[in-house]
Design a protein around this motif. Structure first.
Motif, mmCIF file in Angstrom:
data_model
loop_
_atom_site.group_PDB
_atom_site.id
_atom_site.type_symbol
_atom_site.label_atom_id
_atom_site.label_comp_id
_atom_site.label_asym_id
_atom_site.label_seq_id
_atom_site.Cartn_x
_atom_site.Cartn_y
_atom_site.Cartn_z
ATOM 1 N N ILE A 67 0.842 -1.202 0.000
ATOM 2 C CA ILE A 67 0.000 0.000 0.000
ATOM 3 C C ILE A 67 0.872 1.245 0.000
ATOM 4 N N ILE A 68 1.887 1.259 0.847
ATOM 5 C CA ILE A 68 2.788 2.417 0.933
ATOM 6 C C ILE A 68 3.483 2.650 -0.407
ATOM 7 N N ALA A 69 3.950 1.577 -1.029
ATOM 8 C CA ALA A 69 4.631 1.697 -2.322
ATOM 9 C C ALA A 69 3.681 2.249 -3.384
ATOM 10 N N ALA A 70 2.449 1.726 -3.407
ATOM 11 C CA ALA A 70 1.466 2.190 -4.382
ATOM 12 C C ALA A 70 1.103 3.649 -4.132
ATOM 13 N N ALA A 71 0.905 4.005 -2.867
ATOM 14 C CA ALA A 71 0.549 5.385 -2.523
ATOM 15 C C ALA A 71 1.676 6.347 -2.888
ATOM 16 N N THR A 72 2.907 5.955 -2.615
ATOM 17 C CA THR A 72 4.051 6.808 -2.949
ATOM 18 C C THR A 72 4.069 7.095 -4.440
ATOM 19 N N ALA A 73 3.909 6.052 -5.248
ATOM 20 C CA ALA A 73 3.935 6.221 -6.706
ATOM 21 C C ALA A 73 2.809 7.136 -7.184
ATOM 22 N N ILE A 74 1.622 6.937 -6.657
ATOM 23 C CA ILE A 74 0.475 7.731 -7.118
ATOM 24 C C ILE A 74 0.539 9.165 -6.613
ATOM 25 N N SER A 88 -9.144 4.926 -4.229
ATOM 26 C CA SER A 88 -9.519 3.796 -5.085
ATOM 27 C C SER A 88 -8.377 3.417 -6.026
ATOM 28 N N GLU A 89 -7.673 4.422 -6.551
ATOM 29 C CA GLU A 89 -6.543 4.156 -7.445
ATOM 30 C C GLU A 89 -5.384 3.515 -6.680
ATOM 31 N N ILE A 90 -5.169 3.974 -5.463
ATOM 32 C CA ILE A 90 -4.092 3.416 -4.640
ATOM 33 C C ILE A 90 -4.382 1.955 -4.323
ATOM 34 N N ALA A 91 -5.626 1.670 -3.959
ATOM 35 C CA ALA A 91 -6.005 0.290 -3.662
ATOM 36 C C ALA A 91 -5.797 -0.605 -4.883
ATOM 37 N N MET A 135 -0.880 9.368 3.768
ATOM 38 C CA MET A 135 0.253 10.225 3.433
ATOM 39 C C MET A 135 1.272 10.226 4.559
ATOM 40 N N LEU A 136 0.799 10.237 5.794
ATOM 41 C CA LEU A 136 1.725 10.165 6.928
ATOM 42 C C LEU A 136 2.467 8.828 6.929
ATOM 43 N N GLY A 137 1.798 7.770 6.492
ATOM 44 C CA GLY A 137 2.467 6.473 6.362
ATOM 45 C C GLY A 137 3.579 6.517 5.330
ATOM 46 N N ARG A 164 -3.738 -0.123 -7.406
ATOM 47 C CA ARG A 164 -2.295 -0.281 -7.653
ATOM 48 C C ARG A 164 -1.683 -1.275 -6.668
ATOM 49 N N ALA A 165 -2.193 -1.297 -5.459
ATOM 50 C CA ALA A 165 -1.668 -2.205 -4.429
ATOM 51 C C ALA A 165 -2.225 -3.620 -4.565
ATOM 52 N N GLY A 166 -3.234 -3.787 -5.424
ATOM 53 C CA GLY A 166 -3.812 -5.109 -5.641
ATOM 54 C C GLY A 166 -4.757 -5.558 -4.549
ATOM 55 N N ILE A 167 -5.450 -4.601 -3.945
ATOM 56 C CA ILE A 167 -6.395 -4.933 -2.871
ATOM 57 C C ILE A 167 -7.712 -4.206 -3.113
ATOM 58 N N ALA A 168 -8.743 -4.615 -2.386
ATOM 59 C CA ALA A 168 -10.020 -3.921 -2.450
ATOM 60 C C ALA A 168 -9.927 -2.601 -1.698
ATOM 61 N N GLU A 169 -10.708 -1.610 -2.132
ATOM 62 C CA GLU A 169 -10.655 -0.299 -1.476
ATOM 63 C C GLU A 169 -11.041 -0.409 -0.005
ATOM 64 N N GLY A 170 -12.006 -1.272 0.305
ATOM 65 C CA GLY A 170 -12.399 -1.456 1.698
ATOM 66 C C GLY A 170 -11.264 -1.978 2.547
#
Length: 233
Positions: free
Chosen positions: A16-23, A35-38, A59-61, A40-46
């Motif tokens: 998740i952190i890697a996907a969020a960083t990229a996005i 939703s885009e981060i989820a 973002m703090l993560g 990219r991370a290969g998981i459900a948004e929930g």
């Protein structure tokens, strides 16, 4: 066997952190969507919200992981240096190199401070862990006599990191080149040693230069007190 192939919570959080960083780098903080981060991370948004309750927390993560990575690298940069000032120089080189390599992420960190829901200082705890590497190095130098007694660590820290961060900005504006980096480190270390190294361990050449400058300053002050000579000069 199915359980063995299932990603652990730690691995999923890292993804998740890697996907969020990229996005965040691609779209900026405001433009990034959970939703885009989820996706990219290969998981459900929930599932994403089970780890991070909102975009601010995520973002703090990202920021926390960034500074944790920098802290690990800073500690590693000191392990193979024997001399005290060689360790200071290694830390300076590591920080400058990291600033340049992670420039986009650092710029993002600055920009999010002005986004709704972000408080200035949210990332201070992560930065304190990183700068503690420098503080510990200076405390050790004071303890063993490498650093002049009475030196104030906060002022040293500001000078050390402030110089490197301005150097990084200058280098990035003109294109990162190794000669520029080497010159920035060389000048910082020259100033650092002249300002903070204990006199008894300062290299002889530096001691002579320091004494010469003090004499020149003293002469200039005496001349100013004496006023113009008989010829009006």
């Amino acid at each position: 066997m199915a359980n063995a192939r299932r990603p652990s919570g730690e691995a999923r959080e890292s993804a998740i952190i890697a996907a969020a960083t990229a996005i965040y780098l691609e779209s900026g903080y405001a433009g990034a969507k959970m939703s885009e981060i989820a996706k990219r991370a290969g998981i459900a948004e929930g599932t994403l919200y089970l780890y991070f309750r909102n975009k601010h927390a995520l973002m703090l993560g990202v920021v926390a992981e960034h500074w944790s990575e920098l802290t690990r690298g800073a500690q590693a940069s000191l392990r193979h240096q024997r001399g005290y000032f060689e360790r200071v120089e290694a830390l300076a080189r590591y920080h400058l190199t990291s600033m340049i390599e992670k420039w986009k992420l650092i710029e993002l960190g600055f920009s999010i401070r002005y986004q709704p829901g972000i408080k200035v200082g949210d990332d201070l705890d992560f930065k304190r862990a990183y700068t503690a590497v420098f503080d510990e190095l200076i405390e050790n130098g004071l303890a063993v006599g490498h650093i002049e007694p009475g030196t104030e660590i906060p002022f040293m820290r500001d000078q050390f990191y402030g110089t490197l961060e301005y150097a990084a900005r200058t280098i990035m504006l003109h294109g990162a080149r190794k000669p520029d980096m080497d010159l920035a480190i060389e000048q910082l270390m020259h100033t650092f040693k002249r300002s903070y190294a204990a006199t008894e361990i300062m290299p002889a050449a530096d001691q002579v230069t320091s004494l010469s400058e003090r004499l020149e300053t003293a002469i200039a002050r005496l001349e100013a007190l004496a006023g113009p000579g008989e010829d009006g000069a």
